[in-house]
Design an enzyme around this catalytic site. Structure first.
Site, mmCIF file in Angstrom:
data_model
loop_
_atom_site.group_PDB
_atom_site.id
_atom_site.type_symbol
_atom_site.label_atom_id
_atom_site.label_comp_id
_atom_site.label_asym_id
_atom_site.label_seq_id
_atom_site.Cartn_x
_atom_site.Cartn_y
_atom_site.Cartn_z
ATOM 1 N N SER A 31 30.459 13.771 -4.105
ATOM 2 C CA SER A 31 31.880 13.341 -3.977
ATOM 3 C C SER A 31 32.172 12.744 -2.700
ATOM 4 O O SER A 31 32.324 13.811 -1.752
ATOM 5 C CB SER A 31 32.953 14.311 -4.499
ATOM 6 O OG SER A 31 32.604 14.852 -5.804
ATOM 7 N N HIS A 62 32.630 7.840 -6.923
ATOM 8 C CA HIS A 62 31.116 8.024 -7.037
ATOM 9 C C HIS A 62 30.627 6.606 -7.425
ATOM 10 O O HIS A 62 30.463 6.260 -8.525
ATOM 11 C CB HIS A 62 30.895 8.815 -8.229
ATOM 12 C CG HIS A 62 30.791 10.400 -7.845
ATOM 13 N ND1 HIS A 62 29.894 10.979 -7.304
ATOM 14 C CD2 HIS A 62 31.892 11.189 -7.791
ATOM 15 C CE1 HIS A 62 30.103 12.327 -7.104
ATOM 16 N NE2 HIS A 62 31.585 12.645 -7.556
ATOM 17 N N HIS A 84 27.684 13.600 -13.728
ATOM 18 C CA HIS A 84 27.867 15.158 -13.902
ATOM 19 C C HIS A 84 27.822 15.176 -15.337
ATOM 20 O O HIS A 84 28.263 14.497 -16.409
ATOM 21 C CB HIS A 84 29.296 15.394 -13.599
ATOM 22 C CG HIS A 84 29.578 15.094 -12.090
ATOM 23 N ND1 HIS A 84 29.617 13.776 -11.562
ATOM 24 C CD2 HIS A 84 29.428 15.749 -10.767
ATOM 25 C CE1 HIS A 84 29.870 13.797 -10.529
ATOM 26 N NE2 HIS A 84 29.682 15.122 -9.806
ATOM 27 N N TYR A 86 30.265 16.907 -16.851
ATOM 28 C CA TYR A 86 31.603 16.884 -17.267
ATOM 29 C C TYR A 86 32.098 15.445 -17.351
ATOM 30 O O TYR A 86 33.074 15.303 -18.304
ATOM 31 C CB TYR A 86 32.588 17.473 -16.301
ATOM 32 C CG TYR A 86 32.810 16.830 -14.915
ATOM 33 C CD1 TYR A 86 32.916 15.500 -14.543
ATOM 34 C CD2 TYR A 86 32.476 17.509 -13.510
ATOM 35 C CE1 TYR A 86 33.125 14.740 -13.383
ATOM 36 C CE2 TYR A 86 32.432 16.921 -12.474
ATOM 37 C CZ TYR A 86 32.601 15.507 -12.249
ATOM 38 O OH TYR A 86 32.784 14.918 -11.265
ATOM 39 N N GLU A 87 31.194 14.468 -17.431
ATOM 40 C CA GLU A 87 31.486 13.134 -17.700
ATOM 41 C C GLU A 87 30.786 12.979 -19.248
ATOM 42 O O GLU A 87 30.943 11.708 -19.953
ATOM 43 C CB GLU A 87 30.855 12.002 -16.774
ATOM 44 C CG GLU A 87 31.486 11.976 -15.701
ATOM 45 C CD GLU A 87 30.518 11.301 -14.417
ATOM 46 O OE1 GLU A 87 30.823 9.957 -14.586
ATOM 47 O OE2 GLU A 87 29.894 11.517 -13.887
ATOM 48 N N ALA A 114 30.129 18.201 -2.780
ATOM 49 C CA ALA A 114 31.301 18.612 -2.282
ATOM 50 C C ALA A 114 31.724 19.929 -3.030
ATOM 51 O O ALA A 114 31.343 19.832 -4.164
ATOM 52 C CB ALA A 114 32.622 17.887 -2.696
ATOM 53 N N MET A 216 30.116 21.606 -9.187
ATOM 54 C CA MET A 216 30.036 21.067 -10.596
ATOM 55 C C MET A 216 28.733 20.342 -10.635
ATOM 56 O O MET A 216 28.612 19.252 -11.577
ATOM 57 C CB MET A 216 31.242 20.330 -10.896
ATOM 58 C CG MET A 216 32.525 20.870 -10.896
ATOM 59 S SD MET A 216 33.866 19.959 -11.474
ATOM 60 C CE MET A 216 35.201 21.079 -10.664
ATOM 61 N N SER A 217 27.827 20.394 -9.794
ATOM 62 C CA SER A 217 26.558 19.549 -9.664
ATOM 63 C C SER A 217 25.433 20.066 -9.163
ATOM 64 O O SER A 217 25.272 21.633 -9.213
ATOM 65 C CB SER A 217 26.756 18.361 -8.745
ATOM 66 O OG SER A 217 27.139 18.587 -7.650
ATOM 67 N N ASN A 240 37.471 22.562 0.414
ATOM 68 C CA ASN A 240 38.592 23.301 0.324
ATOM 69 C C ASN A 240 38.144 24.585 0.079
ATOM 70 O O ASN A 240 37.193 25.034 -0.230
ATOM 71 C CB ASN A 240 39.581 22.937 -0.853
ATOM 72 C CG ASN A 240 38.628 22.970 -2.264
ATOM 73 O OD1 ASN A 240 37.582 21.858 -2.378
ATOM 74 N ND2 ASN A 240 38.641 23.859 -3.161
ATOM 75 N N HIS A 254 41.455 16.566 -6.721
ATOM 76 C CA HIS A 254 40.369 15.600 -6.429
ATOM 77 C C HIS A 254 40.702 14.891 -5.097
ATOM 78 O O HIS A 254 39.814 14.609 -4.392
ATOM 79 C CB HIS A 254 40.195 14.646 -7.636
ATOM 80 C CG HIS A 254 38.954 13.681 -7.518
ATOM 81 N ND1 HIS A 254 37.602 14.368 -7.211
ATOM 82 C CD2 HIS A 254 38.760 12.300 -7.363
ATOM 83 C CE1 HIS A 254 36.875 13.212 -7.159
ATOM 84 N NE2 HIS A 254 37.433 12.273 -7.598
HETATM 85 N N1 HPA Z 1 35.538 23.949 -7.266
HETATM 86 C C1 HPA Z 1 34.691 23.048 -7.817
HETATM 87 N N2 HPA Z 1 34.125 22.166 -7.508
HETATM 88 C C2 HPA Z 1 34.430 21.782 -6.304
HETATM 89 C C3 HPA Z 1 35.579 22.212 -5.605
HETATM 90 C C4 HPA Z 1 36.130 23.353 -6.329
HETATM 91 O O1 HPA Z 1 37.007 24.063 -5.407
HETATM 92 N N3 HPA Z 1 35.729 21.392 -4.469
HETATM 93 C C5 HPA Z 1 35.141 20.402 -4.752
HETATM 94 N N4 HPA Z 1 34.368 20.436 -5.607
#
Ligand code: HPA
Length: 280
Positions: A31, A62, A84, A86-87, A114, A216-217, A240, A254
């Site tokens: 990301s 992406h 991903h 989730y898609e 990320a 998530m990857s 974050n 996001h």
């Molecule tokens: N959680 C899950 N996936 C992420 C996060 C998060 O805080 N930040 C960036 N991708």
């Protein structure tokens, strides 16, 4: 959606027709990190839509292109944008291009993402070298290696996972960070399916079981790369801090993830370039 070796070979043939040098290193940019692909020299950029079988990313941030060129003199193939779970794609689809990179001759995979920082010492903009992972989707049967064992020409899928993240590549990454005067964290990446971010209770749980970063990857691509015999280097860009308490009034977004990823591009680039120089 299942593929056979013939599908990967057909996709690789389409790519091979357009390029001059076979890539030695495959890279996947997470990301907001895909601007790194713009640093290649002599780039040849192939939209995913031109590669038969290749799923297209549906997420903002992406871009969907395979960019092949040189970075620090090393021939690389860069997945500018990934897909991903989730898609709605299957594990076999989201790892399709890793198989194609292996068919093209890539022996190393550098994978980035990320991630949220579970480790309280991590802050947005930090980089974490992945030294191990926890694969939640894999524990519930979402594993790209699941499939028929009938093809005995394939390497065994009962792969060991102790030295998944290559030791010499991790040493090279630490050296590269040192040369760039950068701090480099190291730790365990936890993969969840997403797309929602974590609840505070989940964040506390993931920290308790030894996670340092959550995303998530990545783990699916890593499994396929290992099965294909590639060496793997993985890095998380911390975008974050994970939120541990329900009394915290700001949500992860996001947009926040993409903003922090922009800051991470030059930092992760310095490490990737240093590692590539050590290979050249
Ligand atoms: N959680 C899950 N996936 C992420 C996060 C998060 O805080 N930040 C960036 N991708």
């Amino acid at each position: 959606m299942m593929f056979t070796r013939t599908d990967y070979q057909a996709a690789a043939a389409v790519v091979r027709e357009r390029i001059r040098t076979a890539p030695k290193v495959g890279m996947i940019l997470g990301s907001g990190l895909n601007r790194l692909a713009d640093e290649l020299t002599d780039p040849i950029s192939i939209p995913y839509a031109d590669i038969p079988g290749c799923p297209e990313s549906t997420v903002p941030g992406h871009a969907g292109r395979l960019v092949i060129g040189l970075l620090e003199g090393v021939p690389v193939a860069v997945q500018k944008g990934r897909t991903h779970l989730y898609e709605g794609y299957t594990p076999a689809q989201i790892t399709f291009l890793v198989r194609v990179m292996a068919e093209l001759g890539a022996e190393t995979l550098i994978v980035t993402n990320a991630a949220g920082g579970l480790n309280p010492a991590f802050k947005a903009g930090d980089v974490m070298l992945i030294n191990d992972h926890i694969n939640f989707p894999g524990m519930s049967g979402m594993n790209p290696l699941i499939g028929s064992f009938a093809d005995t020409s394939e390497p065994s899928k009962f792969i060991g996972m102790v030295q998944t993240y290559d030791v010499p590549l991790r040493t090279a990454a630490r050296a590269a960070a040192g040369q760039a005067g950068m701090e480099l964290h190291e730790g365990v990446y936890v993969c969840l399916s997403g797309p929602n971010y974590e609840t505070p209770a989940e964040v506390r749980f993931l920290r308790m079981i030894g996670g340092d970063a959550v995303g998530m990857s990545t783990v699916h691509e890593v499994l396929v790369a290992r099965h294909a015999g590639m060496r793997v280097l993985g890095m998380s860009g911390i975008t974050n801090a994970s939120i541990h308490s329900i009394d915290h009034h700001v949500e992860v977004s996001h947009a926040e993830v993409l903003d922090a990823a922009a800051v991470l591009v030059p930092r992760m680039s310095a490490i990737v370039r240093g590692v590539l120089r050590s290979m050249a």
